[in-house]
Write a protein that holds these residues in place. Structure first.
Motif, PDB file in Angstrom:
ATOM      1  N   ASP A 134     -40.805  -5.204 -11.919  1.00  0.00           N
ATOM      2  CA  ASP A 134     -39.436  -5.707 -11.751  1.00  0.00           C
ATOM      3  C   ASP A 134     -39.431  -6.987 -10.927  1.00  0.00           C
ATOM      4  OD1 ASP A 134     -38.515  -3.624 -13.207  1.00  0.00           O
ATOM      5  OD2 ASP A 134     -37.680  -2.480 -11.528  1.00  0.00           O
ATOM      6  N   TYR A 135     -40.218  -6.991  -9.847  1.00  0.00           N
ATOM      7  CA  TYR A 135     -40.259  -8.192  -9.003  1.00  0.00           C
ATOM      8  C   TYR A 135     -40.836  -9.373  -9.787  1.00  0.00           C
ATOM      9  CZ  TYR A 135     -41.697 -11.631  -5.604  1.00  0.00           C
ATOM     10  OH  TYR A 135     -41.890 -12.814  -4.944  1.00  0.00           O
ATOM     11  N   ILE A 223     -32.728  -8.841 -17.877  1.00  0.00           N
ATOM     12  CA  ILE A 223     -32.984  -8.322 -16.527  1.00  0.00           C
ATOM     13  C   ILE A 223     -31.800  -7.523 -16.013  1.00  0.00           C
ATOM     14  CG2 ILE A 223     -33.312  -9.051 -14.118  1.00  0.00           C
ATOM     15  CD1 ILE A 223     -35.064 -11.241 -15.052  1.00  0.00           C
ATOM     16  N   GLU A 224     -30.586  -8.022 -16.262  1.00  0.00           N
ATOM     17  CA  GLU A 224     -29.391  -7.335 -15.780  1.00  0.00           C
ATOM     18  C   GLU A 224     -29.244  -5.971 -16.429  1.00  0.00           C
ATOM     19  OE1 GLU A 224     -26.143  -9.965 -16.347  1.00  0.00           O
ATOM     20  OE2 GLU A 224     -26.821 -11.399 -14.827  1.00  0.00           O
ATOM     21  N   ARG A 225     -29.747  -5.845 -17.665  1.00  0.00           N
ATOM     22  CA  ARG A 225     -29.690  -4.541 -18.339  1.00  0.00           C
ATOM     23  C   ARG A 225     -30.741  -3.595 -17.769  1.00  0.00           C
ATOM     24  NH1 ARG A 225     -29.453  -7.655 -23.093  1.00  0.00           N
ATOM     25  NH2 ARG A 225     -31.634  -7.115 -23.501  1.00  0.00           N
ATOM     26  N   GLU A 226     -31.919  -4.114 -17.456  1.00  0.00           N
ATOM     27  CA  GLU A 226     -33.050  -3.259 -17.092  1.00  0.00           C
ATOM     28  C   GLU A 226     -33.164  -2.994 -15.590  1.00  0.00           C
ATOM     29  OE1 GLU A 226     -36.479  -5.169 -18.653  1.00  0.00           O
ATOM     30  OE2 GLU A 226     -35.953  -4.806 -20.761  1.00  0.00           O
ATOM     31  N   ILE A 227     -32.709  -3.929 -14.755  1.00  0.00           N
ATOM     32  CA  ILE A 227     -32.898  -3.800 -13.308  1.00  0.00           C
ATOM     33  C   ILE A 227     -31.544  -3.676 -12.627  1.00  0.00           C
ATOM     34  CG2 ILE A 227     -33.908  -4.866 -11.255  1.00  0.00           C
ATOM     35  CD1 ILE A 227     -35.743  -6.453 -13.089  1.00  0.00           C
ATOM     36  N   ARG A 232     -32.168  -6.175  -8.051  1.00  0.00           N
ATOM     37  CA  ARG A 232     -32.348  -7.534  -8.559  1.00  0.00           C
ATOM     38  C   ARG A 232     -32.007  -8.573  -7.478  1.00  0.00           C
ATOM     39  NH1 ARG A 232     -28.827  -7.287 -12.113  1.00  0.00           N
ATOM     40  NH2 ARG A 232     -27.249  -8.710 -11.320  1.00  0.00           N
ATOM     41  N   MET A 233     -30.912  -8.335  -6.753  1.00  0.00           N
ATOM     42  CA  MET A 233     -30.525  -9.252  -5.680  1.00  0.00           C
ATOM     43  C   MET A 233     -31.585  -9.269  -4.583  1.00  0.00           C
ATOM     44  SD  MET A 233     -27.461 -10.634  -6.272  1.00  0.00           S
ATOM     45  CE  MET A 233     -26.626 -10.894  -4.720  1.00  0.00           C
TER      46      MET A 233
END
Length: 639
Positions: A134-135, A223-227, A232-233
């Motif tokens: 994710d990072y 990314i917004e869907r998965e994390i 994410r922030m």
């Protein structure tokens, strides 16, 4: 080109070419009349790209996104790299298990144990891998989501800004659409939404100002869907901080070095403070404070008359230890005359140090005897070596003495002798008093103290001790002890007082101890008084250092604000950057302090925590002041 020619050029079989066509990855034109496929050079290039990506084990869905230009080749390659690394970790774990099974000494394998181990590896490794993946995904999007270019045109209006952006899109051959015009416009490039800001910069070569345009992608749908948003922030913040630390590495190193020096100085300071406290705590053990009963005029410390109430107070006090009590007698040997030359001094004592500089090592014992057994016995004695030579006394000999004692007359200023009883004693030891000061009156015969007390009791006489000394258990409680002894009738000795044989004076050897305690307390008070000042200095440095280091980074802060990052988040990111550098420098300083032994682990940790708390307070104030400027003014170089 026909299918056979394409097969030869690409190395892809006819069946696979047909399959890619069915999946929509390839659409060759058809010849008019016979509908045969006619493959172009672009189709061949397309097939070679598909072949390369399939050899990288990339899914067809991802390949389709690349061919349709929904995602760039670089971005897709980065994603595939992460997927392959994940597979690599899983394969490595499987290899380790296989190796472990191969090393088993028996054919029987504990399947449950291996299964549990593999499940744990899968679960723990999966969680950690997901976090890392994710990072990496967020970091990649942050890197690829920024576009920066320069223009020599003035960008003073929204219209001029849009014109510059359109020219850039035309140069890059990408589709442009304006969504929200302005000095911080929103627009799309190939359907991807960006926001932009401009800043004036000086050109070092020409000396003229140029305009720098910074564009940042607003959304990352995948990314917004998965994390989750909070994760994410967080990862975006971590990436921003790490990039800033690397970008401003010299300032980062300077920040860390300053923090190291501050913590090192604090370690030495706290080390001195704790050293003073430790010295004060250990002083009672290192500096012995002893006390003796004298007569008030300080002329006699033996041959006194010390009453029972004083003895009870000294023995009953919780502040005394190593109490040495002595009682003196006179005695004539039964087989000698009663001339003064035949008069000997006998002393009952409970400790050898009732005679200064005399110890148990100076006694030669009869077989099976020691000081403890001697004190618990009766009708036994230790003779002076000189007395033994004169009288030719041997171990186990029996001595018979006619005992006498001194008593005070009615006035209490002179003494007279009084007969007591005849005592028979067995010699069980010989004392060597050669190490004792020649001016000290040493006894010819030593008796157990309880035996001396029994002589008084048998003769129905009031018991008085002749000498008394002790050690103060805790010199820090000296005043409490002095009060107890004063209540028992003892007073400080006074030179020039009337002569007396009464044991009513007290001499305590506490001058060195009191001077040392006073000096240590002054030092400790001074060091403790500096503590608030030291912490205040750290707070001030926590403000001054970031304030100075951030002076050249207003434009960076302004661009972040202009591209949509809130003031609070901007300040938090800059604060985190400086805080982490200070924490790292502080750790290095604490470890250096440990290396120089200026503080132990507990003190080093305390210094580090105090430093971070004070430094963070100063840095927070610096961040609050730093963000108080006009973003527009900084971007246009009017601030």
């Amino acid at each position: 080109m026909n299918t056979k020619q394409v097969e030869e050029l690409t190395g892809i079989t006819r069946q696979n070419i047909r399959y890619y066509e069915k999946q929509g990855l390839l659409e060759p034109v058809r010849e008019t009349g016979n509908a045969y496929r006619d493959y172009s050079k672009e189709d061949v290039r397309r097939l070679k790209l598909i072949k390369m990506l399939r050899m990288l084990d990339m899914p067809l869905k991802e390949i389709e996104s690349i061919l349709n230009e929904e995602v760039s080749l670089k971005e897709a390659a980065a994603r595939q790299q992460e997927a392959l690394q994940k597979q690599q970790r899983q394969l490595q774990a499987a290899i380790e298990v296989c190796t472990s099974i191969h090393k088993e000494k028996t054919e029987t394998v504990d399947v449950d144990s291996y299964l549990e181990k593999m499940e744990n590896m899968s679960q723990n490794g999966g969680i950690f891998a997901r976090i890392v993946d994710d990072y990496k995904q967020v970091a990649l999007q942050e890197q690829q989501g920024k576009i920066t270019f320069y223009t020599s045109q003035d960008v003073n209006t929204a219209g001029m800004f849009e014109k510059v952006l359109r020219e850039y899109a035309l140069e890059q051959n990408v589709k442009f659409q304006m969504i929200k015009p302005g000095m911080y416009p929103e627009f799309t490039l190939e359907g991807v939404t960006y926001t932009a800001a401009r800043i004036l910069e000086g050109n070092e070569e020409t000396g003229k100002a140029v305009v720098k345009i910074v564009c940042k992608r607003k959304k990352y749908e995948k990314i917004e869907r998965e994390i989750p948003e909070k994760r994410r922030m967080f990862f975006q913040g971590v990436h921003t901080v790490s990039v800033n630390i690397r970008r401003h590495r010299l300032k980062s190193i300077l920040n860390g070095v300053i923090s190291l020096l501050i913590v090192l100085v604090m370690s030495f300071y706290l080390g001195n403070l704790n050293s003073a406290k430790l010295q004060l705590k250990e002083l009672p053990e290192k500096l012995t404070v002893s006390a003796q009963v004298w007569n008030v005029c300080a002329e006699l410390k033996s041959g006194l008359f010390i009453p029972q109430r004083v003895l009870d107070t000294v023995y009953g006090s919780s502040h005394t230890k190593q109490i040495a009590e002595g009682v003196e007698f006179l005695g004539y040997l039964q087989d000698s005359g009663r001339e003064e030359s035949d008069l000997y001094m006998l002393t009952g004592m409970n400790r050898t140090d009732a005679v200064e500089e005399f110890s148990e090592e100076d006694i030669t014992w009869a077989d099976g005897w020691d000081w403890k057994k001697f004190q618990e016995s009766r009708d036994v004695c230790i003779v002076n070596g000189t007395f033994s030579e004169e009288r030719q006394t041997q171990m186990k000999d029996t001595l018979s003495f006619s005992m006498e004692r001194y008593r005070q007359n009615m006035a209490g200023v002179s003494l007279e002798r009084e007969s007591l009883e005849t005592v028979n004693m067995e010699v069980v030891g010989v004392g060597d008093f050669s190490n004792v000061d020649k001016e000290t009156d040493v006894p010819d015969v030593i008796l157990p103290l309880e035996m001396g007390k029994r002589i008084f009791e048998d003769c129905d006489k009031t018991y008085f001790a002749s000498s008394l000394s002790f050690v103060v258990k805790d010199p820090m409680e000296l005043n409490a002890l002095k009060k107890e002894l004063k209540d028992a009738g003892l007073q400080s000795v006074i030179q020039g007082s009337p002569a007396s044989f009464a044991g009513a004076g007290l001499k305590i050897d506490d001058a060195v101890f009191i001077d040392t305690v006073t000096s240590l307390k002054k030092s400790l008070s001074l060091l403790e008084g500096f503590l608030p000042f030291v912490l205040l200095v750290v707070v001030m440095l926590g403000y001054i250092v970031p304030h100075l280091l951030l002076q050249g980074r207003r434009e960076e802060y302004a661009i972040m604000r202009a591209l949509g990052t809130g003031r609070r988040r901007c300040s938090l990111l800059f604060f985190t950057e400086h805080f982490l550098l200070a924490a790292a420098g502080g750790v290095a300083g604490a470890m250096t302090g440990l290396l120089f032994q200026s503080a132990d682990i507990r003190d080093a940790l305390l210094v580090w925590v105090l430093f971070l708390a004070c430094y963070a307070a100063g840095t927070a104030a610096a961040m609050w002041m730093f963000g108080r400027f006009s973003v527009a003014a900084v971007l246009s170089h009017r601030d």
